[in-house]
Design a protein around this motif. Structure first.
Motif, PDB file in Angstrom:
ATOM      1  N   LEU A  62      80.309  80.313 142.786  1.00  0.00           N
ATOM      2  CA  LEU A  62      78.276  80.613 143.567  1.00  0.00           C
ATOM      3  C   LEU A  62      78.779  82.257 143.229  1.00  0.00           C
ATOM      4  N   ALA A  63      79.918  82.632 143.557  1.00  0.00           N
ATOM      5  CA  ALA A  63      79.396  84.357 143.191  1.00  0.00           C
ATOM      6  C   ALA A  63      79.729  84.646 142.377  1.00  0.00           C
ATOM      7  N   GLU A  64      80.008  84.163 141.420  1.00  0.00           N
ATOM      8  CA  GLU A  64      79.898  84.336 140.133  1.00  0.00           C
ATOM      9  C   GLU A  64      78.541  84.414 139.577  1.00  0.00           C
ATOM     10  N   ALA A  65      77.564  83.374 140.002  1.00  0.00           N
ATOM     11  CA  ALA A  65      76.689  83.197 139.420  1.00  0.00           C
ATOM     12  C   ALA A  65      75.303  84.272 140.038  1.00  0.00           C
ATOM     13  N   MET A  66      75.569  84.643 141.402  1.00  0.00           N
ATOM     14  CA  MET A  66      74.877  85.749 142.739  1.00  0.00           C
ATOM     15  C   MET A  66      74.743  86.963 141.836  1.00  0.00           C
ATOM     16  N   LEU A  67      76.693  87.265 141.554  1.00  0.00           N
ATOM     17  CA  LEU A  67      76.619  88.292 141.043  1.00  0.00           C
ATOM     18  C   LEU A  67      75.840  88.946 140.113  1.00  0.00           C
ATOM     19  N   ALA A  68      75.299  88.202 139.274  1.00  0.00           N
ATOM     20  CA  ALA A  68      75.176  87.330 137.912  1.00  0.00           C
ATOM     21  C   ALA A  68      73.848  88.409 137.786  1.00  0.00           C
ATOM     22  N   GLN A  69      73.190  87.523 139.463  1.00  0.00           N
ATOM     23  CA  GLN A  69      71.309  87.921 139.215  1.00  0.00           C
ATOM     24  C   GLN A  69      71.214  89.241 140.232  1.00  0.00           C
ATOM     25  N   LEU A  70      72.022  89.236 141.052  1.00  0.00           N
ATOM     26  CA  LEU A  70      71.213  90.284 142.233  1.00  0.00           C
ATOM     27  C   LEU A  70      71.932  91.562 141.911  1.00  0.00           C
ATOM     28  N   PRO A  71      71.264  92.817 142.382  1.00  0.00           N
ATOM     29  CA  PRO A  71      71.552  94.137 142.419  1.00  0.00           C
ATOM     30  C   PRO A  71      72.516  95.002 142.869  1.00  0.00           C
ATOM     31  N   ALA A  72      72.566  95.647 142.168  1.00  0.00           N
ATOM     32  CA  ALA A  72      74.678  95.919 143.398  1.00  0.00           C
ATOM     33  C   ALA A  72      73.575  97.752 144.176  1.00  0.00           C
ATOM     34  N   PRO A  73      74.362  97.732 144.713  1.00  0.00           N
ATOM     35  CA  PRO A  73      75.505  97.123 145.615  1.00  0.00           C
ATOM     36  C   PRO A  73      74.769  96.127 146.378  1.00  0.00           C
ATOM     37  N   LEU A  74      76.133  95.095 146.511  1.00  0.00           N
ATOM     38  CA  LEU A  74      75.796  93.865 146.820  1.00  0.00           C
ATOM     39  C   LEU A  74      76.891  94.478 148.654  1.00  0.00           C
ATOM     40  N   TYR A  75      76.490  93.854 149.582  1.00  0.00           N
ATOM     41  CA  TYR A  75      77.178  93.724 151.326  1.00  0.00           C
ATOM     42  C   TYR A  75      77.830  92.695 151.895  1.00  0.00           C
ATOM     43  N   THR A  76      79.386  92.271 152.317  1.00  0.00           N
ATOM     44  CA  THR A  76      78.873  91.667 152.971  1.00  0.00           C
ATOM     45  C   THR A  76      79.478  91.442 154.009  1.00  0.00           C
ATOM     46  N   VAL A  77      80.020  90.788 155.809  1.00  0.00           N
ATOM     47  CA  VAL A  77      80.579  90.677 156.889  1.00  0.00           C
ATOM     48  C   VAL A  77      81.490  90.013 157.085  1.00  0.00           C
ATOM     49  N   VAL A  78      82.554  90.014 157.449  1.00  0.00           N
ATOM     50  CA  VAL A  78      83.079  88.705 157.842  1.00  0.00           C
ATOM     51  C   VAL A  78      84.372  89.263 158.811  1.00  0.00           C
ATOM     52  N   ASP A  79      84.992  88.421 159.579  1.00  0.00           N
ATOM     53  CA  ASP A  79      85.578  87.793 160.704  1.00  0.00           C
ATOM     54  C   ASP A  79      86.870  88.739 160.017  1.00  0.00           C
ATOM     55  N   GLU A  80      87.592  90.056 160.694  1.00  0.00           N
ATOM     56  CA  GLU A  80      88.699  89.920 159.648  1.00  0.00           C
ATOM     57  C   GLU A  80      89.680  89.359 159.872  1.00  0.00           C
ATOM     58  N   ALA A  81      89.788  88.409 160.921  1.00  0.00           N
ATOM     59  CA  ALA A  81      90.888  87.151 161.244  1.00  0.00           C
ATOM     60  C   ALA A  81      90.756  86.150 160.297  1.00  0.00           C
ATOM     61  N   ASP A  82      89.625  85.824 159.391  1.00  0.00           N
ATOM     62  CA  ASP A  82      89.453  84.863 158.460  1.00  0.00           C
ATOM     63  C   ASP A  82      90.127  86.033 157.525  1.00  0.00           C
ATOM     64  N   VAL A  83      91.431  85.713 157.444  1.00  0.00           N
ATOM     65  CA  VAL A  83      91.698  86.042 155.948  1.00  0.00           C
ATOM     66  C   VAL A  83      91.852  84.947 154.968  1.00  0.00           C
ATOM     67  N   GLU A  84      91.358  83.612 154.471  1.00  0.00           N
ATOM     68  CA  GLU A  84      90.924  83.275 153.056  1.00  0.00           C
ATOM     69  C   GLU A  84      89.740  84.091 153.037  1.00  0.00           C
ATOM     70  N   LEU A  85      88.714  84.085 153.832  1.00  0.00           N
ATOM     71  CA  LEU A  85      87.640  83.788 153.423  1.00  0.00           C
ATOM     72  C   LEU A  85      87.644  85.673 152.650  1.00  0.00           C
ATOM     73  N   THR A  86      88.368  86.373 153.114  1.00  0.00           N
ATOM     74  CA  THR A  86      88.129  87.790 153.340  1.00  0.00           C
ATOM     75  C   THR A  86      88.797  88.437 151.965  1.00  0.00           C
ATOM     76  N   ALA A  87      89.980  87.314 151.107  1.00  0.00           N
ATOM     77  CA  ALA A  87      90.454  87.711 150.082  1.00  0.00           C
ATOM     78  C   ALA A  87      90.040  86.593 149.395  1.00  0.00           C
ATOM     79  N   ARG A  88      88.762  85.694 150.086  1.00  0.00           N
ATOM     80  CA  ARG A  88      88.081  85.141 147.696  1.00  0.00           C
ATOM     81  C   ARG A  88      86.971  86.361 147.903  1.00  0.00           C
ATOM     82  N   TRP A  89      86.401  87.225 149.118  1.00  0.00           N
ATOM     83  CA  TRP A  89      85.469  88.322 148.995  1.00  0.00           C
ATOM     84  C   TRP A  89      85.770  89.103 147.868  1.00  0.00           C
ATOM     85  N   ARG A  90      87.508  89.868 147.585  1.00  0.00           N
ATOM     86  CA  ARG A  90      87.896  90.153 147.752  1.00  0.00           C
ATOM     87  C   ARG A  90      88.253  90.426 145.936  1.00  0.00           C
ATOM     88  N   ARG A  91      88.591  88.863 145.869  1.00  0.00           N
ATOM     89  CA  ARG A  91      88.502  87.985 144.373  1.00  0.00           C
ATOM     90  C   ARG A  91      87.669  88.345 143.394  1.00  0.00           C
TER      91      ARG A  91
END
Length: 263
Positions: A62-91
């Motif tokens: 999903l990230a690959e498809a969205m980033l290919a079609q959306l203009p930069a810069p892009l932002y997102t917000v995550v709960d810092e306690a959600d380490v797994e989700l943070t890692a996904r976005w950093r990836r």
């Protein structure tokens, strides 16, 4: 609307990502929706993205498809306690831009110590719903310009409430103000949806260090307390030491933190 499937990976059984509407994507596995992606402009004009997917591989596609079609810069917000989700976005190439602490703020003036706090001489507090709209917009604009010229408005709490483009006052009835004889000197915005949230406390630069920044929450929290709310919530940028000191000084406790990421 682009509905052409975006296929990621070499396997014939790879999950397919399809743009199903403007700024909306679905990840499909044999016609079953296994993930969703969404993009939305925030009130400040920035484009924020979100992805809901159980599995890392689905998130990545999903990230690959969205980033290919959306203009930069892009932002997102995550709960810092959600380490797994943070890692996904950093990836996906996102990096940490800012951290906001969420505080729970008591409203009882005997707890906050604000029971005896009054505005300085010559200043009155105009309750929410009674402010003159033109004067309210004038002080809001003046404060925003002052902040933008110094630390930048992005250092203030993220604004997430939808409003018309170019209009920085969400709902005039949500603002109480500190007033002198001919103009407004500061404001506080309290919005109650599921719980009371202090979205903004700000004072004109030339009027700071007079006690207005304490008089405004003293009024707002006292009003909430009389209405039966035991606590309010607010967010503070970690770099805003003055705001942290203000809220911690009245008994507010940090409960969690959010990370704003950018790519």
């Amino acid at each position: 609307m682009n509905t052409k499937p975006f296929r990621s990976g070499l396997s014939e059984n790879a999950v397919m990502v399809t743009r199903v509407a403007d700024r909306q994507w679905h990840a499909l596995d044999d016609d079953l929706v296994v993930g969703r992606g969404h993009a939305q402009h925030r009130p400040d004009g920035r484009l924020f993205v979100s992805i809901d997917a159980w599995h890392d591989a689905t998130f990545d596609r999903l990230a690959e498809a969205m980033l290919a079609q959306l203009p930069a810069p892009l932002y997102t917000v995550v709960d810092e306690a959600d380490v797994e989700l943070t890692a996904r976005w950093r990836r996906a190439g996102f990096t940490i831009r800012r951290r906001e602490w969420e505080y729970v703020v008591p409203t009882d003036p005997r707890v906050t110590g604000l029971d005896a706090v009054l505005p300085p001489s010559g200043v009155t507090i105009v309750p929410a719903g009674q402010a003159d709209e033109s004067l309210l917009r004038a002080v809001d604009r003046a404060i925003r310009d002052e902040v933008e010229a110094t630390v930048g408005w992005q250092s203030m709490p993220a604004e997430v409430i939808p409003r018309p483009e170019g209009d920085t006052i969400v709902d005039p009835s949500k603002y109480a103000v500190a007033a002198s004889a001919d103009r407004y000197l500061g404001l506080i915005r309290v919005v109650t949806v599921n719980r009371p949230r202090i979205g903004l406390v700000a004072v004109r630069a030339g009027e700071q260090r007079r006690g207005i920044a304490r008089a405004l929450p003293a009024h707002a929290l006292g009003t909430l307390h009389r209405a039966g709310s035991a606590a309010a919530w607010t967010e503070v940028h970690e770099a805003n030491q003055a705001a942290s000191a203000l809220f911690e000084g009245i008994g507010a406790r940090p409960m969690s933190s959010n990370l704003e990421l950018v790519r």
